[in-house]
Design a protein around this motif. Structure first.
Motif: not given
Lengths: 307, 332
Positions: A125-137
């Motif tokens: 949840g943290y990664a999806f909410a606040k980190m930027r990375f390829r393919g997140r969406g």
């Protein structure tokens, strides 16, 4: 357990708790809309009492049926007040259906699933909410999409796999598939989106904290109220899960729900003893509800709004 | 998604590395590479557990189901399989019991979802008023959610008993009371719907309530300035604002009704439960799958049933999508 004040629950609950204070200086009752500010009239309360009674009556009648002998339960007119055999029925249920083993098993299963769900879902949840990375969406969409796949579609191979790796009939077979769920990931993401300011993360980075350090000392403290709610929701679900455990586990090593199902599926089930077993399986959760009802209600409401 | 994120990613300035531009490449130590790697890999590491677990216990079995559906696999010898092509599908498609189960699943799905969501909508509207002890009411209507499907089904099984059941006893005061709920074509389906409605109405109510509280109050103000009555406001403001939520609950409830298992299994219990009643009158697809795979021990046809369920779900999703687009167009 000191973090249960209303301000620490998820954001949507706060919004719900203070409906009257939003930009409403004047105008009075007459001008207000059909929405939240109007007071409920007598009809509202009558309707709520009726629905409320409907919600708890079946549970009350579980207690009634569990406290009589079977003859009395099946007689007409049915008993409406509790009898005197509650204790002996509880004892028989306990002995007949391996309920002792079942309760311990259920505690193990539900605790493992809850702990793992909290850990993994908070990280994701943290990664999806606040980190930027390829393919997140796209990956987040994939997570949500898994919600629509019912367990029925995979139980046949799952059963074969479990017996193949030696987990057939063992608790592992019901724990591992449920270790982390899409709902939890989504729930934690929604919470952290609003509750965790980027400034906190940036500040920690300037101080030279590694990512895992940030999770430990910045994210976890902020996420704690939501984790509590998610923990309770997960525990309730794990405790009550029926379909897959019923297929995967056997009579000797059941969870409480499986034991209950098997108790009633026996050739001549004693209904009052079945009801006593149902009571045993439900009481712990009702207790959780009485104590944490407010948080659970808030959790369901906050998980629901923003899709 | 995430359009407002102000540069969350990289470490702004690793300690000691802020003057890197002037010092040239020589200062780029293994340490700063480590930082980069940490930033690059961490998000994937954090989301990996979900995808690993889902891959192993969700996606892989889902595909594996397709393979099993084309083979003969028996419960008694799980490690042996034999290619049979489409035979399993032919078997279930020619089985009238399968079609009974499909129909039952749909019928029970409709008669449990529609009343449930309507009641939930009305209840949410009531709970949206300013109430005394509002948390108490919300928790109260949610208590069925804390009850397991096994407990709920067993209690309702007693309530719906033909002889000496609580419901028939109540009905005998108004001249009824002779209904054989479990054995009737419709009454058994109604009994199962009642269990579903009882367990899930409170939950859906809270979801609607949350959505209602997110409706901006000025919408209501504008409506009432235009002289709209409260009923008109409910229909013209509340319902349109709730459209996405209503669609969401319809999808969730539809998927849920595809999964109905404990309720039919335990309504009459025993062997009757595992075939969905003496005439299969309340046999759902999950019961049919369970009976084929776990009672009769033929896993191939059971897997074929699972894929049939997938096809049905996709059909429902398609219908939902079309309806959603239609609704969206009309709203715009």
């Amino acid at each position: 357990m000191t973090t249960t004040s209303p301000t620490t629950t998820a954001p949507a609950l706060d919004r719900g708790a203070l409906p009257a204070s939003e930009g409403k200086g004047h105008g009075g009752r007459f001008k207000l809309g059909a929405g939240q500010q109007l007071k409920g009239g007598p009809f509202t309360y009558v309707a709520l009492i009726v629905v409320g009674l409907g919600s708890v009556l079946p549970l009350y009648w579980t207690l009634v049926a569990a406290s009589h002998d079977q003859q009395r339960v099946l007689d007409s007119p049915p008993p409406l007040v509790p009898g005197s055999r509650l204790w002996s029925n509880l004892q028989s249920a306990w002995e007949q259906a391996h309920l002792g083993t079942a309760i311990v098993n259920t505690l193990i299963v539900a605790s493992c699933i809850t702990a793992a769900t909290l850990f993994f879902c908070t990280l994701a949840g943290y990664a999806f909410a606040k980190m930027r990375f390829r393919g997140r969406g796209a990956l987040m969409t994939a997570v949500i999409a898994t919600l629509t796949i019912p367990p029925q579609l995979s139980v046949v191979p799952l059963f074969m796999m479990m017996s193949d790796i030696g987990w057939g009939g063992k608790l592992e077979s019901v724990i591992f598939p449920t270790l982390v769920g899409a709902f939890g990931v989504f729930f934690m993401r929604q919470y952290l989106l609003e509750a965790l300011p980027y400034e906190l993360i940036e500040a920690a980075k300037v101080d030279g904290a590694s990512n895992i350090r940030i999770v430990w000392s910045v994210v976890l403290p902020v996420a704690r109220p939501a984790m509590m709610v998610l923990g309770m929701l997960t525990f309730v679900q794990a405790w009550n899960d029926f379909f897959w455990p019923f297929l995967a586990l056997n009579q000797e090593n059941p969870t409480i729900q499986v034991a209950l199902g098997q108790l009633s599926a026996s050739y001549t089930p004693d209904q009052s003893i079945v009801m006593a077993g149902a009571l045993i399986s439900t009481l712990p959760l009702l207790l959780v509800f009485v104590i944490f009802g407010k948080q659970i209600v808030g959790g369901i409401m906050s998980g629901a709004v923003k899709g | 998604m995430a359009t407002t994120a102000p540069a969350p990613g990289a470490h702004a300035s690793p300690p000691g590395g802020s003057g890197a531009a002037s010092n040239g490449l020589s200062r780029r130590t293994w340490r700063s590479r480590l930082w980069r790697f940490d930033d690059l890999a961490s998000p994937y590491a954090y989301i990996a557990p979900f995808f690993l677990i889902f891959g192993a216990f969700g996606l892989y079995p889902l595909l594996y189901t397709g393979w099993i559906a084309l083979h003969r696999v028996e419960m008694t010898s799980l490690d042996q399989s034999q290619w049979v092509g489409w035979e399993n599908f032919a078997t279930i498609l020619q089985d009238s019991e399968f079609w009974t189960a499909v129909t039952n699943t749909f019928v029970i799905g409709v008669i449990s979802t529609v009343p449930q969501l309507l009641v939930a909508l009305g209840l949410a509207h009531l709970l949206n008023y300013k109430l005394r002890a509002s948390t108490f009411w919300r928790t109260l209507i949610l208590t069925p959610y804390a009850t397991s499907v096994a407990t709920a089904s067993l209690v309702f099984a007693l309530v719906f008993r033909a002889d000496g059941g609580l419901l028939n006893w109540v009905l005998h005061f108004v001249g009824g009371g002779n209904t054989d709920w479990g054995n009737g074509e419709w009454t058994s389906k109604i009994a199962i719907s009642v269990m579903v409605i009882w367990r899930w109405t409170g939950y859906n109510t809270l979801i609607y309530l949350a959505a209602m509280q997110a409706v901006p109050t000025d919408l209501y103000e504008a409506a009432s300035l235009d002289g709209a009555t409260r009923w008109q406001q409910f229909r013209k403001v509340t319902i349109p604002s709730l459209r996405p939520t209503i669609l969401f609950t319809i999808v969730i409830s539809t998927i849920g009704s595809m999964q109905l298992f404990g309720e039919p299994l335990l309504l009459q219990g025993g062997t009757l439960g595992s075939i969905g009643g003496s005439e299969h009158q309340y046999e759902t697809l999950s019961i049919y799958l369970f009976n084929y795979g776990w009672k009769l021990g033929h896993l191939g046809p059971a897997a074929a049933v699972a894929w049939a369920m997938l096809v049905l779900l996709l059909l429902i999703a398609l219908i939902n999508w079309i309806v959603g687009r239609f609704v969206h167009k009309n709203a715009a």
